[in-house]
Design a protein around this motif. Structure first.
Motif, PDB file in Angstrom:
ATOM      1  N   PHE A  12       6.722  63.509  20.589  1.00 22.03           N
ATOM      2  CA  PHE A  12       7.040  64.934  20.460  1.00 22.03           C
ATOM      3  C   PHE A  12       5.879  65.680  19.805  1.00 22.03           C
ATOM      4  N   ALA A  13       5.297  65.092  18.761  1.00 27.94           N
ATOM      5  CA  ALA A  13       4.157  65.730  18.087  1.00 27.94           C
ATOM      6  C   ALA A  13       2.965  65.836  19.028  1.00 27.94           C
ATOM      7  N   LEU A  14       2.706  64.783  19.810  1.00 32.06           N
ATOM      8  CA  LEU A  14       1.598  64.832  20.762  1.00 32.06           C
ATOM      9  C   LEU A  14       1.848  65.857  21.862  1.00 32.06           C
ATOM     10  N   ALA A  15       3.104  66.015  22.271  1.00 32.11           N
ATOM     11  CA  ALA A  15       3.432  67.025  23.275  1.00 32.11           C
ATOM     12  C   ALA A  15       3.170  68.425  22.737  1.00 32.11           C
ATOM     13  N   ILE A  16       3.523  68.666  21.497  1.00 35.74           N
ATOM     14  CA  ILE A  16       3.274  69.978  20.892  1.00 35.74           C
ATOM     15  C   ILE A  16       1.770  70.222  20.772  1.00 35.74           C
ATOM     16  N   LEU A  17       1.029  69.214  20.291  1.00 30.43           N
ATOM     17  CA  LEU A  17      -0.430  69.356  20.193  1.00 30.43           C
ATOM     18  C   LEU A  17      -1.051  69.604  21.563  1.00 30.43           C
ATOM     19  N   GLY A  18      -0.591  68.888  22.565  1.00 27.70           N
ATOM     20  CA  GLY A  18      -1.096  69.077  23.918  1.00 27.70           C
ATOM     21  C   GLY A  18      -0.837  70.478  24.432  1.00 27.70           C
ATOM     22  N   ILE A  36     -11.944  70.609  21.761  1.00 28.10           N
ATOM     23  CA  ILE A  36     -10.648  70.278  22.329  1.00 28.10           C
ATOM     24  C   ILE A  36     -10.755  69.028  23.203  1.00 28.10           C
ATOM     25  N   LEU A  37     -11.850  68.917  23.969  1.00 30.25           N
ATOM     26  CA  LEU A  37     -12.033  67.720  24.782  1.00 30.25           C
ATOM     27  C   LEU A  37     -12.184  66.482  23.906  1.00 30.25           C
ATOM     28  N   TYR A  41      -9.667  63.326  24.095  1.00 32.21           N
ATOM     29  CA  TYR A  41     -10.059  61.930  24.263  1.00 32.21           C
ATOM     30  C   TYR A  41      -9.489  61.061  23.134  1.00 32.21           C
ATOM     31  N   ALA A  42      -9.473  61.586  21.926  1.00 30.26           N
ATOM     32  CA  ALA A  42      -8.920  60.830  20.799  1.00 30.26           C
ATOM     33  C   ALA A  42      -7.424  60.589  21.000  1.00 30.26           C
ATOM     34  N   VAL A  43      -6.700  61.623  21.432  1.00 32.44           N
ATOM     35  CA  VAL A  43      -5.255  61.487  21.669  1.00 32.44           C
ATOM     36  C   VAL A  43      -5.010  60.525  22.826  1.00 32.44           C
ATOM     37  N   LEU A  44      -5.828  60.626  23.881  1.00 31.34           N
ATOM     38  CA  LEU A  44      -5.686  59.706  25.007  1.00 31.34           C
ATOM     39  C   LEU A  44      -5.908  58.269  24.552  1.00 31.34           C
ATOM     40  N   GLY A  45      -6.929  58.046  23.727  1.00 31.62           N
ATOM     41  CA  GLY A  45      -7.177  56.715  23.197  1.00 31.62           C
ATOM     42  C   GLY A  45      -6.013  56.202  22.372  1.00 31.62           C
ATOM     43  N   LEU A  46      -5.429  57.089  21.550  1.00 30.35           N
ATOM     44  CA  LEU A  46      -4.274  56.715  20.734  1.00 30.35           C
ATOM     45  C   LEU A  46      -3.084  56.341  21.615  1.00 30.35           C
ATOM     46  N   VAL A  47      -2.823  57.142  22.628  1.00 31.72           N
ATOM     47  CA  VAL A  47      -1.697  56.872  23.520  1.00 31.72           C
ATOM     48  C   VAL A  47      -1.921  55.558  24.274  1.00 31.72           C
ATOM     49  N   LEU A  48      -3.137  55.344  24.766  1.00 31.69           N
ATOM     50  CA  LEU A  48      -3.416  54.093  25.472  1.00 31.69           C
ATOM     51  C   LEU A  48      -3.275  52.884  24.551  1.00 31.69           C
ATOM     52  N   ALA A  49      -3.714  53.038  23.309  1.00 29.08           N
ATOM     53  CA  ALA A  49      -3.560  51.940  22.345  1.00 29.08           C
ATOM     54  C   ALA A  49      -2.083  51.650  22.090  1.00 29.08           C
TER      55      ALA A  49
END
Length: 139
Positions: A12-18, A36-37, A41-49
């Motif tokens: 939910f927090a990542l959705a709001i940030l996105g 922002i990019l 990339y940092a959020v994408l890395g976190l989600v993939l991890a």
């Protein structure tokens, strides 16, 4: 607090940030796009991890035989569709005239990806229809 609730809160927090970052990009602030990019990339890395962690956790705690069979079936679809794709069914000259540098190998990879998409989409839709019909008939 269990793991499922924590993941829901993080999602939910990542959705709001996105959403906030998407609005910032749409607003057209050019100086912010690089920042922002980087954050994206940092959020994408976190989600993939996180996905990798929970997939590995599921492999360890779940039925490994079923998982390996599913992965094997997916790889079989990929190999079969790659073998089906020729890469020579398209005139590459117009693309190369534009400077795109398309080769037969690129065309074969794209064809294999399209065939794999079609096969997997057909299997997904078929399994949903089969499950729906089976549910209706069992009532």
């Amino acid at each position: 607090m269990n793991t499922h609730k924590i993941i829901k809160i993080i999602a939910f927090a990542l959705a709001i940030l996105g959403s906030i970052f998407a609005l910032m990009i749409i607003s057209g602030s050019d100086g912010m796009i690089d920042n922002i990019l980087f954050i994206t990339y940092a959020v994408l890395g976190l989600v993939l991890a996180l996905v990798l962690i929970f997939v590995l956790k599921g492999l360890v705690t779940g039925d490994i035989k079923k998982t390996l069979m599913t992965v094997g079936a997916f790889l079989a679809v990929i190999f079969i569709t790659y073998a089906m794709s020729s890469g020579t069914d398209l005139d590459l000259q117009p693309f190369n005239d534009k400077g795109l540098g398309i080769t037969e190998a690129t065309s074969k990879n794209v064809g294999a990806g399209l065939y794999a998409f079609y096969v997997l989409a057909f299997l997904a839709i078929g399994s949903m229809l089969f499950g729906g019909v089976k549910k209706i008939l069992n009532k």
